[in-house]
Design a protein around this motif. Structure first.
Motif, PDB file in Angstrom:
ATOM      1  N   GLU A  16     -73.162  17.204 -56.622  1.00  0.00           N
ATOM      2  CA  GLU A  16     -72.841  17.943 -55.978  1.00  0.00           C
ATOM      3  C   GLU A  16     -71.560  17.666 -54.292  1.00  0.00           C
ATOM      4  O   GLU A  16     -71.280  18.875 -53.870  1.00  0.00           O
ATOM      5  N   LEU A  17     -70.941  16.769 -54.484  1.00  0.00           N
ATOM      6  CA  LEU A  17     -70.162  16.437 -53.402  1.00  0.00           C
ATOM      7  C   LEU A  17     -68.550  16.833 -54.418  1.00  0.00           C
ATOM      8  O   LEU A  17     -67.841  17.902 -54.006  1.00  0.00           O
ATOM      9  N   HIS A  18     -68.936  17.118 -55.668  1.00  0.00           N
ATOM     10  CA  HIS A  18     -67.546  17.979 -56.545  1.00  0.00           C
ATOM     11  C   HIS A  18     -67.822  19.348 -56.579  1.00  0.00           C
ATOM     12  O   HIS A  18     -66.863  19.821 -56.465  1.00  0.00           O
ATOM     13  N   ARG A  19     -68.824  19.581 -57.103  1.00  0.00           N
ATOM     14  CA  ARG A  19     -68.782  21.526 -56.426  1.00  0.00           C
ATOM     15  C   ARG A  19     -68.657  21.631 -55.330  1.00  0.00           C
ATOM     16  O   ARG A  19     -68.075  23.090 -54.639  1.00  0.00           O
ATOM     17  N   TYR A  20     -69.445  20.774 -53.423  1.00  0.00           N
ATOM     18  CA  TYR A  20     -68.700  20.996 -52.499  1.00  0.00           C
ATOM     19  C   TYR A  20     -67.589  21.413 -52.785  1.00  0.00           C
ATOM     20  O   TYR A  20     -66.864  22.299 -51.829  1.00  0.00           O
ATOM     21  N   LEU A  21     -66.246  20.419 -52.918  1.00  0.00           N
ATOM     22  CA  LEU A  21     -65.033  20.403 -52.901  1.00  0.00           C
ATOM     23  C   LEU A  21     -64.446  21.221 -53.054  1.00  0.00           C
ATOM     24  O   LEU A  21     -63.140  21.368 -53.000  1.00  0.00           O
ATOM     25  N   ARG A  22     -64.939  21.429 -54.520  1.00  0.00           N
ATOM     26  CA  ARG A  22     -64.752  22.775 -55.329  1.00  0.00           C
ATOM     27  C   ARG A  22     -64.604  24.229 -54.408  1.00  0.00           C
ATOM     28  O   ARG A  22     -63.486  24.717 -54.689  1.00  0.00           O
ATOM     29  N   ARG A  23     -65.657  24.349 -54.157  1.00  0.00           N
ATOM     30  CA  ARG A  23     -66.109  25.352 -53.086  1.00  0.00           C
ATOM     31  C   ARG A  23     -64.819  25.454 -51.894  1.00  0.00           C
ATOM     32  O   ARG A  23     -64.673  26.232 -51.591  1.00  0.00           O
ATOM     33  N   VAL A  24     -65.448  24.638 -50.429  1.00  0.00           N
ATOM     34  CA  VAL A  24     -65.074  24.234 -49.994  1.00  0.00           C
ATOM     35  C   VAL A  24     -63.011  24.657 -49.828  1.00  0.00           C
ATOM     36  O   VAL A  24     -62.646  24.966 -48.619  1.00  0.00           O
ATOM     37  N   LEU A  25     -62.971  23.111 -50.499  1.00  0.00           N
ATOM     38  CA  LEU A  25     -60.810  23.536 -50.660  1.00  0.00           C
ATOM     39  C   LEU A  25     -60.560  24.569 -51.568  1.00  0.00           C
ATOM     40  O   LEU A  25     -59.223  24.916 -52.010  1.00  0.00           O
ATOM     41  N   GLU A  26     -61.194  24.860 -51.521  1.00  0.00           N
ATOM     42  CA  GLU A  26     -60.902  26.990 -52.758  1.00  0.00           C
ATOM     43  C   GLU A  26     -59.991  26.092 -54.195  1.00  0.00           C
ATOM     44  O   GLU A  26     -58.543  26.276 -53.893  1.00  0.00           O
ATOM     45  N   LEU A  27     -60.792  25.122 -54.422  1.00  0.00           N
ATOM     46  CA  LEU A  27     -59.726  23.975 -55.890  1.00  0.00           C
ATOM     47  C   LEU A  27     -59.562  25.356 -56.809  1.00  0.00           C
ATOM     48  O   LEU A  27     -60.838  25.566 -57.097  1.00  0.00           O
ATOM     49  N   PRO A  28     -58.605  25.555 -57.829  1.00  0.00           N
ATOM     50  CA  PRO A  28     -58.622  26.046 -58.682  1.00  0.00           C
ATOM     51  C   PRO A  28     -59.601  25.275 -60.091  1.00  0.00           C
ATOM     52  O   PRO A  28     -60.265  24.868 -59.700  1.00  0.00           O
ATOM     53  N   VAL A  29     -59.815  26.550 -61.039  1.00  0.00           N
ATOM     54  CA  VAL A  29     -60.352  26.958 -61.782  1.00  0.00           C
ATOM     55  C   VAL A  29     -60.684  25.582 -62.674  1.00  0.00           C
ATOM     56  O   VAL A  29     -61.487  25.122 -63.077  1.00  0.00           O
ATOM     57  N   TYR A  30     -59.769  24.765 -63.120  1.00  0.00           N
ATOM     58  CA  TYR A  30     -59.248  23.462 -63.798  1.00  0.00           C
ATOM     59  C   TYR A  30     -60.002  22.609 -63.234  1.00  0.00           C
ATOM     60  O   TYR A  30     -59.286  21.534 -63.922  1.00  0.00           O
ATOM     61  N   TYR A  31     -60.068  22.400 -61.736  1.00  0.00           N
ATOM     62  CA  TYR A  31     -60.308  21.573 -61.471  1.00  0.00           C
ATOM     63  C   TYR A  31     -61.402  20.862 -61.931  1.00  0.00           C
ATOM     64  O   TYR A  31     -62.473  20.875 -62.131  1.00  0.00           O
ATOM     65  N   GLY A  32     -61.192  18.912 -62.557  1.00  0.00           N
ATOM     66  CA  GLY A  32     -62.259  18.563 -63.514  1.00  0.00           C
ATOM     67  C   GLY A  32     -62.973  17.974 -62.891  1.00  0.00           C
ATOM     68  O   GLY A  32     -64.057  17.144 -63.700  1.00  0.00           O
ATOM     69  N   SER A  33     -63.499  18.183 -61.328  1.00  0.00           N
ATOM     70  CA  SER A  33     -64.414  17.446 -60.715  1.00  0.00           C
ATOM     71  C   SER A  33     -65.362  15.439 -61.298  1.00  0.00           C
ATOM     72  O   SER A  33     -65.550  14.911 -61.372  1.00  0.00           O
TER      73      SER A  33
END
Length: 89
Positions: A16-33
């Motif tokens: 959940e943490l990594h999904r949330y960070l990806r969304r809220v910080l608008e991280l690129p698709v290659y973000y490795g969680s």
């Protein structure tokens, strides 16, 4: 400047943490969680961003050792990238 305030209620477990960070910080698709990927993405950010981190995230009870490491990654990334400002609230 973009302001992002983290919500600890949306980061109760690692997936959940990594999904949330990806969304809220608008991280690129290659973000490795993972924390290494988070550091890489945060240090590459070009847009001026103020990241507001709740005080709860600094406590040992928050995600245990992973929470401690997460805070270290956020602090290290903010020191490395002048476009990223970290604020505890």
């Amino acid at each position: 400047m973009r302001t992002v305030k983290l919500d600890v209620e949306k980061m109760k477990g690692l997936p959940e943490l990594h999904r949330y960070l990806r969304r809220v910080l608008e991280l690129p698709v290659y973000y490795g969680s993972n924390l290494d990927g988070l550091y890489d993405c945060l240090t590459e950010m070009k847009e001026e961003t103020e990241l507001i981190v709740p005080q709860e995230m600094t406590k040992e009870e928050y995600l245990g050792w992973y929470g401690t490491q997460l805070m270290q990654v956020l602090q290290d990334a903010a020191e490395e990238n002048p476009a990223l400002k970290l604020k505890l609230q």
